[in-house]
Design an enzyme around this catalytic site. Sequence first.
Site, short mmCIF file in Angstrom:
data_model
loop_
_atom_site.label_atom_id
_atom_site.label_comp_id
_atom_site.label_asym_id
_atom_site.label_seq_id
_atom_site.Cartn_x
_atom_site.Cartn_y
_atom_site.Cartn_z
N LYS A 37 -12.31 -10.61 59.76
CA LYS A 37 -11.45 -9.60 59.05
C LYS A 37 -10.88 -8.52 60.00
O LYS A 37 -10.02 -7.90 59.77
CB LYS A 37 -12.20 -8.80 57.70
CG LYS A 37 -12.11 -9.78 56.45
CD LYS A 37 -10.73 -9.56 55.77
CE LYS A 37 -10.32 -10.02 54.66
NZ LYS A 37 -9.92 -11.36 54.50
N LYS A 40 -7.20 -30.37 54.77
CA LYS A 40 -7.35 -29.76 53.50
C LYS A 40 -6.23 -28.96 52.78
O LYS A 40 -5.58 -28.51 53.44
CB LYS A 40 -8.70 -28.86 53.67
CG LYS A 40 -9.71 -29.50 52.61
CD LYS A 40 -11.01 -28.65 52.92
CE LYS A 40 -11.07 -27.07 52.26
NZ LYS A 40 -12.46 -26.58 52.06
N LYS A 84 -4.72 -22.29 50.55
CA LYS A 84 -3.66 -21.43 50.10
C LYS A 84 -2.66 -20.97 51.24
O LYS A 84 -1.42 -20.97 51.03
CB LYS A 84 -4.41 -20.15 49.57
CG LYS A 84 -4.81 -20.05 48.28
CD LYS A 84 -5.35 -18.62 47.80
CE LYS A 84 -6.59 -18.54 47.62
NZ LYS A 84 -6.94 -19.10 46.22
#
Length: 329
Positions: free
Chosen positions: A111, A194, A197
Site C-alpha cells: 500500500k 484468475k 477486479k
Amino acid sequence: MQTVVSGIRPTGNLHLGNYFGAVKNFLRMQNEYNCYFFIADYHSLTTHPTPENLHNNVKQVLAEYLACGLDPEKSTIYIQSDVPAVAEMALLMSMNAYLGELERTTSFKDKARQQPDNVNAGLLNYPVLMACDILIHRADKVPVGKDQEQNLEMTRKFANRFNHMYKQDYFKIPQSFNYGEALVKIPGLDGSGKMGKSEGNGIFLVDEPKPLRKKVMSAVTDSGPTEPNSPVSEPVQNLFTLMEVVSTPDTLQFFKDKYASCEIRYGDLKKQLAEDIILFNTPIREKIEDIKANTVYLNKVVNMGREKAQESAEKTLRDIREIIGIKHF
Ligand code: TRP
C-alpha cells in the site's frame, strides 16, 4: 457451535470468481457455523474514499451479498462502523503491536508503494484493527485468501501476546477456514490467470446482458484444434471451466465433443456461454436492484446485524478492559 468471522471490503462489484469462490462458501458456512460477516468500512478509510463513495459502496456490497443469499436470519451481517467497540479494542491492542512488525507486513509495504502520498497511520494499524474484528467475536475460524494469511498470522500473534502478557487464556487462537477441498478457480476472459477486479477480465453479477455478451464474445481463444483429441489450450480450457459452473453438463459435453472432433466453432461456444451466464446472473442482478431500492428492508437488516454484533463485541470489550486494569471504583 464454532464461530466464523469474515470482513468484506466495500470496493467494487462481485464477479463470478468471487461468487464461486468466497460467496458460495459463505452460503454453506452460514448453515454450519455461527457466522459474523461484516462490511469493513473503517478499513476502507485507509484509501480516503469520498463520503458519497463510501456510503454507496457499503450499500452496494451489502445488497450484492444479500442478493446472493447471505441470510441475516442465519448469520450476523453488519457494518463494521456500527460496532465502535472494535475501534476501542483496536486502540487497546495497538499498545502491544510494535512499529517494526507492522512496517514489515507485505500489505503495508504494498500500500505504501501504491499510494506514496497517503501512507497514513491507519494503513500501518490495519492488521491491529483486523485482528480486533476477529478476536472481538472470539472467532475459531476465518476464511481468508492467500493475500490475507499474513494478517491472520498477525492476529494470532497479537492474541497470544495478550494472553501471555496478562497471564490469561482469554483469546482463542483463530485458524484459517478450509473446507478441505480445492476451490474452483474461476479464470478470466483474457486467456490466462484468475478472474479479478483490477485485471479487466471480470464478469460481474451486475453486468447487463448486452455488454456481457460483448465481453464474452471478445474472450481470448486459439486457432482451433487441428487433429482429433488435441490438447486444450489454456484460453479455451478457461471457457470450458466457466461453462462448468454456469451451463448444464449436457451443454458442456456437447462443446467438448465438438472440440474433440475438431468441429468446434468458438463463436458458438461463446454465444452459448454468454447466454448461460446471463441466465445465472439475471435473477441475482434483479435482486440486487430490488434490495437497493428497498430502504425499509436494508434498514431492518442493518439494525438486526448491529444489535447482534454489538452484543458480542461489547462483552469482549468489557472483559479485556477489566483484564487490562480499567476498572470501576
Ligand atoms: N483485510 C480483508 C481484505 O482485504 C478484509 C477484512 C477486514 C477481514 N477485517 C477482516 C477479513 C477480518 C477477515 C476477517 O479482504
